[in-house]
Design a protein around this motif. Structure first.
Motif, PDB file in Angstrom:
ATOM      1  N   PRO A 108      14.665  -6.752  -6.014  1.00 24.51           N
ATOM      2  CA  PRO A 108      13.683  -7.828  -6.252  1.00 24.51           C
ATOM      3  C   PRO A 108      12.358  -7.316  -6.813  1.00 24.51           C
ATOM      4  O   PRO A 108      11.386  -8.059  -6.876  1.00 24.51           O
ATOM      5  CB  PRO A 108      13.465  -8.422  -4.849  1.00 24.51           C
ATOM      6  N   ARG A 109      12.317  -6.045  -7.208  1.00 23.90           N
ATOM      7  CA  ARG A 109      11.107  -5.411  -7.758  1.00 23.90           C
ATOM      8  C   ARG A 109       9.953  -5.384  -6.756  1.00 23.90           C
ATOM      9  O   ARG A 109       8.798  -5.594  -7.106  1.00 23.90           O
ATOM     10  CB  ARG A 109      10.647  -6.090  -9.051  1.00 23.90           C
ATOM     11  N   PHE A 110      10.284  -5.125  -5.490  1.00 23.67           N
ATOM     12  CA  PHE A 110       9.212  -4.862  -4.536  1.00 23.67           C
ATOM     13  C   PHE A 110       8.539  -3.544  -4.892  1.00 23.67           C
ATOM     14  O   PHE A 110       7.360  -3.350  -4.631  1.00 23.67           O
ATOM     15  CB  PHE A 110       9.770  -4.807  -3.117  1.00 23.67           C
ATOM     16  N   TYR A 111       9.320  -2.631  -5.452  1.00 26.12           N
ATOM     17  CA  TYR A 111       8.808  -1.393  -6.035  1.00 26.12           C
ATOM     18  C   TYR A 111       9.352  -1.301  -7.456  1.00 26.12           C
ATOM     19  O   TYR A 111      10.394  -1.892  -7.772  1.00 26.12           O
ATOM     20  CB  TYR A 111       9.269  -0.160  -5.241  1.00 26.12           C
ATOM     21  N   GLU A 112       8.650  -0.580  -8.314  1.00 30.27           N
ATOM     22  CA  GLU A 112       9.074  -0.423  -9.707  1.00 30.27           C
ATOM     23  C   GLU A 112       9.822   0.890  -9.862  1.00 30.27           C
ATOM     24  O   GLU A 112       9.351   1.941  -9.405  1.00 30.27           O
ATOM     25  CB  GLU A 112       7.850  -0.427 -10.633  1.00 30.27           C
ATOM     26  N   ILE A 113      11.009   0.834 -10.483  1.00 27.72           N
ATOM     27  CA  ILE A 113      11.784   2.055 -10.687  1.00 27.72           C
ATOM     28  C   ILE A 113      11.068   2.973 -11.679  1.00 27.72           C
ATOM     29  O   ILE A 113      10.361   2.515 -12.571  1.00 27.72           O
ATOM     30  CB  ILE A 113      13.215   1.735 -11.193  1.00 27.72           C
ATOM     31  N   ASN A 114      11.246   4.279 -11.492  1.00 31.70           N
ATOM     32  CA  ASN A 114      10.607   5.253 -12.386  1.00 31.70           C
ATOM     33  C   ASN A 114      11.459   5.525 -13.616  1.00 31.70           C
ATOM     34  O   ASN A 114      10.940   5.706 -14.719  1.00 31.70           O
ATOM     35  CB  ASN A 114      10.347   6.565 -11.641  1.00 31.70           C
ATOM     36  N   GLU A 115      12.759   5.572 -13.416  1.00 30.18           N
ATOM     37  CA  GLU A 115      13.673   5.861 -14.528  1.00 30.18           C
ATOM     38  C   GLU A 115      14.904   4.977 -14.405  1.00 30.18           C
ATOM     39  O   GLU A 115      15.274   4.553 -13.310  1.00 30.18           O
ATOM     40  CB  GLU A 115      14.089   7.340 -14.504  1.00 30.18           C
ATOM     41  N   GLY A 116      15.543   4.714 -15.522  1.00 34.83           N
ATOM     42  CA  GLY A 116      16.758   3.913 -15.523  1.00 34.83           C
ATOM     43  C   GLY A 116      16.463   2.422 -15.561  1.00 34.83           C
ATOM     44  O   GLY A 116      15.363   1.998 -15.906  1.00 34.83           O
TER      45      GLY A 116
END
Length: 576
Positions: free
Chosen positions: A386-394
């Motif tokens: 749910p994009r509570f955190y933003e992924i760094n890669e991928g």
């Protein structure tokens, strides 16, 4: 003009009419006060010294004075009433803006913050701004009108004495500027300490059951007293600065009176002034000291308010690390296919990667269980969906669409989360279930409660669905709270579900009831289950085992036990 100053002044814009009327009233009130000494001097020099006292002129001057008093009253009433209301409106606007900004910030921000500090910036810090926004411009207008007006009029009465008196004012200004800087530092330190105290109170009272269960009331009192003593130290320092400031200014004002009395005595003895001039002079000096005191109070209000504004801006200038693209889309009919493509994540640049090169393809309606040692990244992996955190890669895709291309609200509207630590809001059961869909009818809410196996226990309560459950649902058991959280998700009706150790804190009986509710909820939905109790996920279609290097094993319960790998190790540890 700096960006912050433009921002500061921008809050006046919606209230320009009140502001300019307030300034006009301040201007008129200032001019009125300057009229009284002139009228007094006229009576003393022209009326009373005439051969025969003209009582009709005295009555006329008296009528003018009464009219001026009425005008002054009306102006001061508007300033005190409407001006303060304007300041309150502006404070409310700023509080709205900051609270809205809080809603935009991601979990990453809140991981490093104390709730008490955030509350202080919403309340205490902004309160002083009301006084600054209202009294600041008004005090400046009144002070300068009175000072300039007094100077011009006094120059017409006696030039040398006026120059002597006003020659002392630059020394007062230098003194004020120096101590204002000292006071600004002290006020800022005060605000930080108040935030620390609020954080300590919030932390202690939120965990009051833990405090009492360990009989650590004395420890909490000691910790609070420590923060309170630090606050006293900062207060003592600020009062030290304020004391020197106010006493110094008071000495300057007293010195003005001394200079006037001695100077006037000399000039009267030399026949350069008369008694009427002296009376007018003393009245105007009173008019002069009032705006000086106003400016002094303004500097205090300014330092107090501007330190709050700076703390307000410090938070407002934190850019959300997760924002919608300008062309982000709304999700339509969601099937629930979720795909992780070479996903890596860490919480910040200083920390190690929690997830590395995760590839996972979950079909719509599939029931996936995530297991692994504590710290393996199970909750983190689910928090990325749910994009509570933003992924760094991928990338993570839902039905083939990158979550970065979807509006956050739309994305989260289609994802339901049931957590171990259930948060219920103060209010009724009806209110808390309705939080899942604010437009739902009462019939929809009751239906959701029945699906979550919560209806029977709710109806057993004295007020049923309108029972007040207390702060964080303190009046309910763990199983009851969990079933309400499940009812909330039933009402939301999402396509994708995340169960984050939803039954691990419950007793066996409650766990069985809640597990039944979860299985009903998960039917025909894409479901991610994080579980420590492996007995609850034996029937999962697929079990994903997370370790230090990402996904280490996948398969169903039987196939993973045959592999005799990490899952078998975890299973045997629990059931040995």
């Amino acid at each position: 003009m700096s960006k912050r100053m433009r921002k500061f002044l921008g809050y006046y814009k919606p209230y320009k009419k009140i502001f300019f009327t307030d300034m006009a009233c301040a201007l008129i009130a200032s001019v009125v006060t300057l009229m009284f000494p002139l009228l007094t001097r006229y009576i003393a020099n022209d009326v009373l010294t005439a051969d025969s006292v003209a009582f009709d002129i005295i009555l006329q001057v008296g009528a003018v004075m009464i009219a001026l008093v009425i005008v002054e009253y009306l102006c001061n009433y508007y300033i005190a009433y409407k001006g303060h209301v304007m300041g309150a409106y502006m404070e409310a606007d700023m509080r709205d803006e900051l609270f809205q900004h809080y809603q935009k910030l991601s979990f990453n921000f809140y991981d490093d913050q104390k709730v008490g500090q955030l509350m202080t910036r919403l309340t205490n810090d902004l309160f002083s701004l009301t006084e600054l926004y209202h009294h600041g411009p008004e005090d400046i207008v009144i002070s300068f009108i009175k000072i300039i007006g007094a100077f011009v009029i006094l120059m017409t009465i006696h030039v040398p004495l006026t120059l002597i008196v006003f020659g002392m004012i630059p020394f007062m200004i230098v003194f004020s500027v120096y101590y204002n800087k000292q006071m600004k530092k002290a006020f800022k330190a005060n605000r930080k300490k108040i935030g620390d105290i609020n954080a300590r109170i919030e932390d202690s009272l939120s965990g009051i059951r833990v405090v009492k269960s360990f009989a650590n009331e004395e420890q909490e009192m000691n910790r609070f007293q420590h923060e309170n003593r630090l606050w006293i130290d900062t207060k003592r320092n600020s009062y030290h600065k304020m004391g020197r400031f106010h006493s110094g200014i008071g000495a300057f004002i007293s010195m003005l009176s001394v200079v006037i009395i001695l100077g006037a005595a000399y000039f009267i003895s030399d026949n350069q002034m008369n008694a009427g001039d002296l009376i007018a002079y003393l009245l105007y000096i009173s008019n002069l000291t009032d705006p000086i005191k106003r400016l002094i109070n303004f500097t205090e209000t300014f330092q107090d308010g501007i330190s709050g504004f700076e703390r307000f801006m410090e938070l407002l200038e934190i850019n959300p690390d997760i924002e919608d693209k300008h062309d982000a889309i709304e999700l339509g009919n969601v099937e629930g296919n979720v795909r992780f493509e070479d996903v890596s994540f860490r919480y910040n640049e200083k920390s190690d990667y929690v997830l590395r090169h995760v590839d996972l393809d979950v079909r719509a309606g599939e029931y996936i269980a995530l297991v692994g040692q504590s710290g393996a990244g199970k909750t983190t992996l689910c928090s990325l969906i749910p994009r509570f955190y933003e992924i760094n890669e991928g990338d993570i895709k839902i039905d083939g669409i990158s979550i970065k291309d979807i509006k956050q609200k739309s994305l989260r509207d289609h994802i339901g989360v049931v957590q171990q630590d259930v948060y219920l809001f103060a209010g009724t059961i009806m209110d808390n279930i309705a939080y899942g869909n604010l437009s739902a009818s009462e019939e929809d809410i009751i239906r959701a409660a029945k699906q979550a196996n919560a209806h029977d226990f709710i109806m057993g309560l004295e007020d049923g669905y309108y029972t007040d459950i207390g702060s964080r649902g303190v009046k309910l058991s763990g199983g009851q709270k969990q079933r309400l959280s499940i009812a909330r998700v039933f009402l939301k009706n999402p396509a994708i579900l995340i169960f984050d150790e939803a039954t691990s804190a419950l007793d066996n009986e409650s766990e069985q009831v809640v597990q039944e509710s979860l299985e009903i909820l998960a039917k025909n939905r894409t479901t991610f289950v994080i579980a420590h109790r492996l007995s609850t996920i034996k029937n999962a279609e697929r079990i994903v085992v997370l370790g230090e290097h990402g996904i280490e094993e996948t398969g169903n319960h039987e196939s993973l036990l045959k592999k005799d790998g990490e899952y078998a190790k975890l299973y045997n540890m629990q059931f040995r």
